[in-house]
Design an enzyme around this catalytic site. Structure first.
Site, PDB file in Angstrom:
ATOM      1  NE  ARG A 165      -1.949   1.857   9.692  1.00  0.00           N
ATOM      2  CZ  ARG A 165      -2.794   0.832   9.573  1.00  0.00           C
ATOM      3  NH1 ARG A 165      -3.754   0.868   8.648  1.00  0.00           N
ATOM      4  NH2 ARG A 165      -2.719  -0.210  10.384  1.00  0.00           N
ATOM      5  CB  CYS A 183      -8.258  -9.730   3.557  1.00  0.00           C
ATOM      6  SG  CYS A 183      -8.241  -9.029   5.235  1.00  0.00           S
ATOM      7  NE  ARG A 185      -3.447  -0.218   2.696  1.00  0.00           N
ATOM      8  CZ  ARG A 185      -3.770  -0.848   3.819  1.00  0.00           C
ATOM      9  NH1 ARG A 185      -3.352  -0.379   4.991  1.00  0.00           N
ATOM     10  NH2 ARG A 185      -4.487  -1.949   3.793  1.00  0.00           N
ATOM     11  CB  CYS A 212     -11.250  -1.743   5.485  1.00  0.00           C
ATOM     12  SG  CYS A 212      -9.968  -2.502   6.522  1.00  0.00           S
ATOM     13  CB  CYS A 263     -13.651  -8.997   9.106  1.00  0.00           C
ATOM     14  SG  CYS A 263     -12.500  -7.606   9.081  1.00  0.00           S
ATOM     15  CB  CYS A 314     -12.879  -4.385   2.600  1.00  0.00           C
ATOM     16  SG  CYS A 314     -13.648  -5.938   3.102  1.00  0.00           S
ATOM     17  CE  LYS A 322      -7.272   3.564   9.607  1.00  0.00           C
ATOM     18  NZ  LYS A 322      -8.410   2.734   9.134  1.00  0.00           N
ATOM     19  CE  LYS A 335      -7.008   0.331  12.402  1.00  0.00           C
ATOM     20  NZ  LYS A 335      -7.582  -0.515  11.334  1.00  0.00           N
TER      21      LYS A 335
END
Length: 568
Positions: A142, A435, A73, A478, A474, A429, A210, A208
Site C-alpha cells: 500500500r 463504506c 485512492r 483504518c 468497524c 474513518c 504496509k 495488504k
C-alpha cells in the site's frame, strides 16, 4: 491445491494480471456496478465499488439498484504533491466526484462519489498530473508513509525520497492499469510472470502490506502499526540507517479470537543504502510464506506469530543476502502533528493545519476547499499530507510567508475556536454512508462526540490537555483506534466498543474496556477516569499512561480482554 484456496486467491491467479473483465464492466451501461469478481480486482487499481447506504431502503422501495459509485485512492508515497497537482485534484473533485477531497490516515487522498462513467476520465486526469492509484488498495504494498518533520529539512527530504523508492520498487507492473484506464493497447507478453509481474508473479501478496518510515523522537506515522516499520537512526547528523520493526497491523474481526491488533517488533538494523532492498526481501518472505488458505490469517503479523522471529531472521538473511545488524538506541516522545508555523533548517517555513477527519470541502460557515485552492494558486513550495489526516503547507519562503498567512487569516484557517486540543488529536474513518464494512458512524459522529468529550474535559479542568481520540466504524482499524488513549470501534448503529490506555508515543496498544455501549455510557465510563486523571496525574503524564500507572488498565493482559466494569 487451488481448489482449497479462497475465492480471492483464485480470482487473483485467474485475473490475467489484474485485467479480469474490468474494461468490459466499465462499458456496460445497464448498471452502475461491475461484477463481484472485478470489484475484487479493482482494489489493486486503487478503487472500491460502494453505494450510498443512506439511500438503500428508498431505492429498494422504488425497485432501483443501489446508487453505486466508486471510492478512488491515490498512491502518494510520503504524502507530497505540488500546488499544480493540488489544483488538478481540486478540479477533479468537481468534474468527477462529490465536490470534496479526503485526506487519509495513510497520507494520501481519496475521492468519493465517483460514478462509473467518470472513472476513466478521473484516472486519465490523474495520469496527466503525474499521479496514479496503483496499489492504493488490494493485496499488495500500500501507500508508503513517512514522518513529516519540517524542522529537519535535509533528513526529511532523504526519508521522503526513500519512501518513493520503496513504493516504486514494490509497485505492481502489469500493463492492466494503462490498458483499462488510459486506453493503451496491450503488448502481449511472452515471458509470463517474469515479464508481467517480476516480483508479485500471478498470485500477488496474501493480503495488504504496509510500510512506514519514522524519524525519532517523533512518531506521527505510528510506525509500529505497519507490516514494516523503518525507524531512522541518525549518527553525527547523518542518516546511518534504520532499525527494522516487523509484524504490525491494526485490523481484527469481532468474535474471532485468532485475529488481533499487533505492534511491530524491532528485530535489527539495516544501513540506509540497503533499506529499499531490505523492504523487498521482507515483502518477498510474506509473498512466499504468508497464509493463503484463510484470509483472516493472511496478514504478515500472523506469519510471524506462526513461525517466530528467529525463523524470520533466518529467512531475511537468505532473501536479503546479509543478516540484520543489532538494533540501535532510539526514543519516541510524540505521535501527533505539530500545528502552526515551523521554520526548517533551510530557513523555509511550514504551516500545519488541522483538517477534521481529513475532509476538505466548502462547509456552510467555513470555505476550506476554496481557501486551499487560493493558497495553491500562489504557493511556491509543496503540500504535504500528514498521517493524522492533516495538511502541511510546506517550504514557504520567508518572503512568501506573509501572503500565505494573509489567506490563512482571511479564510479563518487558524481560527482557534474551530478546534480544541482534543479535536486536534482526533481521527476517524469515513464509515457511513459509503463504506460497506461500516457497522456504526465515524466521520459524521466525531464532531458531536468531541463536543461531549470537551464538556467532560472542561468539567475536570482539562480544557488545554491533549488526549488522543480515534473512532472507526468497524474493527478494521483504518484510523488506528487500537493505539489511541481513547479508541472507539463501531459495533452497531449507535454502539461502540471502548478501548483505553494507549500512549502518546504510539508504542502501546490500548485495551478493550467496555463493549457495545452508546454515547451516554461512553461518557459515564470516561467521567470518573478523567476526574482521577485531573487530580492524580504526574507532571507531563498522558491520560493513557495514567490509566496504566493507576491500574485502571492492565497491560499484562491481552489487548482484547473485556474489562467488565470500572473499578476506582
Amino acid at each position: 491445491m487451488t481448489d482449497k484456496l479462497p475465492d480471492a486467491e483464485i480470482i487473483k491467479r485467474e485475473s490475467d494480471y489484474l485485467r479480469g473483465t474490468i474494461a468490459e464492466g466499465l462499458d456496460d451501461p445497464a448498471t452502475g456496478a461491475i461484477s463481484e469478481t472485478d470489484t475484487k480486482l479493482t482494489k489493486f487499481h486503487g478503487t472500491y465499488l460502494q453505494d450510498d447506504r443512506d439511500l438503500r431502503d428508498e431505492r429498494r422501495r422504488q425497485k432501483l439498484e443501489p446508487l453505486y459509485m466508486f471510492m478512488v485512492r491515490l498512491r502518494l508515497p510520503g504524502g507530497v504533491l505540488s500546488p499544480a497537482q493540488w489544483l488538478g485534484l481540486d478540479a477533479i473533485a468537481d468534474e468527477c466526484a462529490n465536490h470534496s477531497l479526503r485526506l487519509t490516515t495513510r497520507q494520501t487522498f481519496q475521492f468519493h462519489g465517483v460514478f462509473k462513467h467518470h472513472m476513466r476520465t478521473l484516472m486519465r486526469r490523474l495520469h496527466a498530473l503525474g499521479l496514479d492509484t496503483k496499489g492504493a488498495c488490494g493485496d499488495d504494498n500500500r501507500n508508503v508513509i513517512a514522518n513529516v518533520n519540517p524542522h529537519l529539512s535535509t533528513l526529511q527530504e532523504r526519508i521522503y525520497r526513500l519512501s518513493t523508492e520503496i513504493s516504486e520498487r514494490l509497485m505492481w507492473r502489469s500493463g492492466a492499469y494503462a490498458e483499462i484506464w488510459l486506453g493503451e493497447k496491450r503488448v502481449q507478453s511472452l515471458g509470463g510472470d517474469e515479464e508481467e509481474e517480476p516480483f508479485y508473479r500471478h498470485y500477488y501478496l496474501p493480503r495488504k502490506f504496509k510500510i512506514a518510515l519514522a524519524i525519532p523522537p517523533e512518531n506521527d506515522c505510528d510506525v509500529l502499526a505497519n507490516d514494516i516499520g523503518l525507524i531512522a537512526i541518525v549518527e553525527d547528523g547523518e542518516l546511518a540507517g534504520f532499525n527494522v520493526a516487523v509484524g504490525g497491523g491494526m485490523g481484527m474481526t469481532y468474535g474471532n479470537e485468532a485475529t488481533y491488533p499487533r505492534l511491530a517488533e524491532v528485530v535489527g538494523f539495516v544501513p540506509a543504502e540497503r533499506s529499499v532492498d531490505a523492504c523487498e526481501a521482507i515483502a518477498a518472505i510474506q509473498r512466499d510464506h504468508g497464509c493463503r488458505t484463510d484470509r483472516a490469517h493472511a496478514r504478515f503479523k500472523y506469519t510471524l506469530d506462526d513461525h517466530g522471529l528467529e525463523w524470520f531472521l533466518e529467512r531475511f538473511a537468505d532473501y536479503h543476502g546479509t543478516s540484520m545488524e543489532a538494533a540501535r538506541e532510539y526514543r519516541f516522545t510524540h505521535n501527533g502533528d505539530r500545528f502552526g508555523w515551523v521554520e526548517g533548517e533551510n530557513g523555509n517555513r511550514h504551516l500545519t493545519l488541522m483538517i477534521q477527519s481529513g475532509r476538505i470541502a466548502d462547509f456552510d460557515d467555513y470555505p476550506l476547499r476554496t481557501a486551499l485552492r487560493e493558497i495553491a494558486k500562489v504557493h511556491g513550495g509543496e503540500f504535504r499530507v500528514t498521517c493524522n489526516q492533516n495538511l502541511m503547507i510546506a517550504n514557504v519562503t520567508p518572503e512568501q510567508q506573509e501572503s500565505i498567512q494573509a489567506l490563512v487569516r482571511e479564510y479563518g484557517l487558524d481560527d482557534g475556536s474551530r478546534s480544541t486540543p482534543l479535536g486536534r488529536n482526533a481521527m476517524s474513518c469515513v464509515a457511513f454512508p459509503t463504506c460497506g464494512l461500516a457497522m456504526a458512524e465515524s466521520e459524521r459522529y466525531l464532531p458531536s462526540l468531541l463536543d461531549e468529550l470537551d464538556a467532560l474535559m472542561n468539567k475536570h479542568g482539562l480544557t488545554d490537555t491533549p488526549v488522543n481520540v480515534r473512532v472507526t466504524g468497524c474493527p478494521n482499524g483504518c484510523a488506528r483506534p487500537f493505539l489511541a488513549e481513547i479508541g472507539l470501534t463501531g459495533k452497531a448503529i449507535g454502539k461502540y466498543n471502548l478501548y483505553v490506555g494507549g500512549d502518546e508515543r504510539g508504542q502501546r496498544l490500548n485495551r478493550l474496556y467496555r463493549e457495545n455501549i452508546d454515547t451516554a455510557t461512553i461518557l459515564e465510563t470516561l467521567d470518573p477516569m478523567l476526574e482521577r486523571y485531573a487530580s492524580e496525574r504526574q507532571a507531563d503524564e498522558g491520560f493513557g499512561d495514567f490509566l496504566v500507572r493507576a491500574g485502571i488498565v492492565d497491560t499484562e493482559r491481552t489487548p482484547e480482554v473485556f474489562h467488565k466494569s470500572y473499578s476506582a
